[in-house]
Write a protein that holds these residues in place. Structure first.
Motif, PDB file in Angstrom:
ATOM      1  N   HIS A   4       0.852  -1.188   0.000  1.00 24.55           N
ATOM      2  CA  HIS A   4       0.000   0.000   0.000  1.00 24.55           C
ATOM      3  C   HIS A   4       0.890   1.240   0.000  1.00 24.55           C
ATOM      4  O   HIS A   4       1.841   1.328   0.769  1.00 24.55           O
ATOM      5  N   PHE A   6       1.219   5.413   0.499  1.00 26.89           N
ATOM      6  CA  PHE A   6       0.557   6.515   1.195  1.00 26.89           C
ATOM      7  C   PHE A   6       1.564   7.640   1.417  1.00 26.89           C
ATOM      8  O   PHE A   6       2.755   7.480   1.181  1.00 26.89           O
ATOM      9  N   THR A  14       5.863  10.056  -0.555  1.00 25.65           N
ATOM     10  CA  THR A  14       5.083   8.844  -0.800  1.00 25.65           C
ATOM     11  C   THR A  14       5.950   7.651  -0.429  1.00 25.65           C
ATOM     12  O   THR A  14       7.073   7.513  -0.913  1.00 25.65           O
TER      13      THR A  14
END
Length: 60
Positions: A4, A6, A14
């Motif tokens: 994932h 984020f 990021t």
């Protein structure tokens, strides 16, 4: 496991994290791989599908 991406709540970079989708609800602290600040990670899965993800700073 699920990768994932984020944004760090401190440095705004990021970053990616591997999430364990075998546990439906999780809350833990993980250090940012860029700035090393602690991030509180909260995740929720339903049938191994990511339903909610939050990455919060520990600053008050």
């Amino acid at each position: 496991m699920l990768e994932h991406y984020f944004t760090c709540p401190y440095c705004w970079e990021t970053i990616s994290m591997l999430l364990d989708n075998s546990v439906s609800k999780q809350v833990y602290i993980e250090d940012c791989e860029v700035c090393c600040n602690p991030i509180q990670i909260s995740v929720q899965f339903n049938n191994s599908e990511l339903m909610d993800f939050q990455a919060d700073s520990l600053e008050q």
